[in-house]
Design a protein around this motif. Sequence first.
Motif, PDB file in Angstrom:
ATOM      1  N   UNK A   1       0.809  -1.222   0.000  1.00 36.72           N
ATOM      2  CA  UNK A   1       0.000   0.000   0.000  1.00 36.72           C
ATOM      3  C   UNK A   1       0.841   1.271   0.000  1.00 36.72           C
ATOM      4  N   UNK A   2       2.122   1.160   0.278  1.00 31.58           N
ATOM      5  CA  UNK A   2       2.966   2.325   0.557  1.00 31.58           C
ATOM      6  C   UNK A   2       3.016   3.344  -0.574  1.00 31.58           C
ATOM      7  N   UNK A   3       2.925   2.927  -1.819  1.00 32.04           N
ATOM      8  CA  UNK A   3       3.013   3.871  -2.930  1.00 32.04           C
ATOM      9  C   UNK A   3       1.767   4.723  -3.102  1.00 32.04           C
ATOM     10  N   UNK A   4       0.638   4.250  -2.604  1.00 37.20           N
ATOM     11  CA  UNK A   4      -0.610   4.966  -2.850  1.00 37.20           C
ATOM     12  C   UNK A   4      -1.308   5.473  -1.602  1.00 37.20           C
ATOM     13  N   UNK A   5      -0.989   4.874  -0.444  1.00 35.70           N
ATOM     14  CA  UNK A   5      -1.723   5.201   0.771  1.00 35.70           C
ATOM     15  C   UNK A   5      -0.780   5.645   1.879  1.00 35.70           C
ATOM     16  N   UNK A   6      -1.311   6.381   2.830  1.00 36.67           N
ATOM     17  CA  UNK A   6      -0.555   6.827   3.989  1.00 36.67           C
ATOM     18  C   UNK A   6      -0.494   5.664   4.986  1.00 36.67           C
ATOM     19  N   UNK A   7       0.565   4.855   4.897  1.00 38.06           N
ATOM     20  CA  UNK A   7       0.652   3.651   5.710  1.00 38.06           C
ATOM     21  C   UNK A   7       0.850   3.961   7.193  1.00 38.06           C
ATOM     22  N   UNK A   8       1.416   5.108   7.512  1.00 38.95           N
ATOM     23  CA  UNK A   8       1.568   5.487   8.920  1.00 38.95           C
ATOM     24  C   UNK A   8       0.194   5.701   9.552  1.00 38.95           C
ATOM     25  N   UNK A   9      -0.675   6.380   8.837  1.00 38.38           N
ATOM     26  CA  UNK A   9      -2.037   6.599   9.334  1.00 38.38           C
ATOM     27  C   UNK A   9      -2.815   5.287   9.382  1.00 38.38           C
ATOM     28  N   UNK A  10      -2.628   4.433   8.397  1.00 37.03           N
ATOM     29  CA  UNK A  10      -3.322   3.149   8.366  1.00 37.03           C
ATOM     30  C   UNK A  10      -2.867   2.273   9.525  1.00 37.03           C
ATOM     31  N   UNK A  11      -1.564   2.246   9.801  1.00 36.83           N
ATOM     32  CA  UNK A  11      -1.027   1.412  10.877  1.00 36.83           C
ATOM     33  C   UNK A  11      -1.562   1.818  12.238  1.00 36.83           C
ATOM     34  N   UNK A  12      -1.944   3.066  12.387  1.00 32.13           N
ATOM     35  CA  UNK A  12      -2.471   3.522  13.673  1.00 32.13           C
ATOM     36  C   UNK A  12      -3.972   3.287  13.805  1.00 32.13           C
ATOM     37  N   UNK A  13      -4.605   2.791  12.749  1.00 36.26           N
ATOM     38  CA  UNK A  13      -6.042   2.558  12.783  1.00 36.26           C
ATOM     39  C   UNK A  13      -6.345   1.247  13.511  1.00 36.26           C
ATOM     40  N   UNK A  14      -7.551   1.132  14.002  1.00 34.97           N
ATOM     41  CA  UNK A  14      -8.002  -0.062  14.714  1.00 34.97           C
ATOM     42  C   UNK A  14      -8.735  -0.986  13.751  1.00 34.97           C
TER      43      UNK A  14
END
Length: 141
Positions: free
Chosen positions: A43-56
């Motif tokens: 997902x790293x090329x298209x999405x904010x993986x830092x924000x996703x990783x902090x999601x529940x």
Amino acid sequence: MIVSPQEMTSAIDSYKLDEITDHNNAITDTCLRAAQQQVLSYLANRYDVTAIASMSSSQPEVADLAEIIKDIALYYIIRRHNIDLAYTSVVEVYKEHLNYLEHVAKGTISLVGLPTRKEADGKTPSATIAMGSRPKRDFAY
């Protein structure tokens, strides 16, 4: 982390997971972290993986990703234990998830509701193609 070891019950029964991991939650935790990193790398090329990783995992936007992470973690756990417990079906699901994630990475599938990656100026990055050639050499003496 998106998925906790206690949430693995949708992928495998608790007693089976306990037996496979010798009642060691650290094994499950390690496999979940590895699976999450693998998923987020797609997902790293298209999405904010830092924000996703902090999601529940309870958030609807990551429900599908959470299940993919669980299945990939289960693949890692079963691979570690080297057992025949539905091995072929786990491997097939693992391959299907990787194929799905490849489509996400290529942009043929989008994940609705997930934050997209932004550049420092706030714009969404666009993919570019780098073209060129190697320096010409004259080998005539």
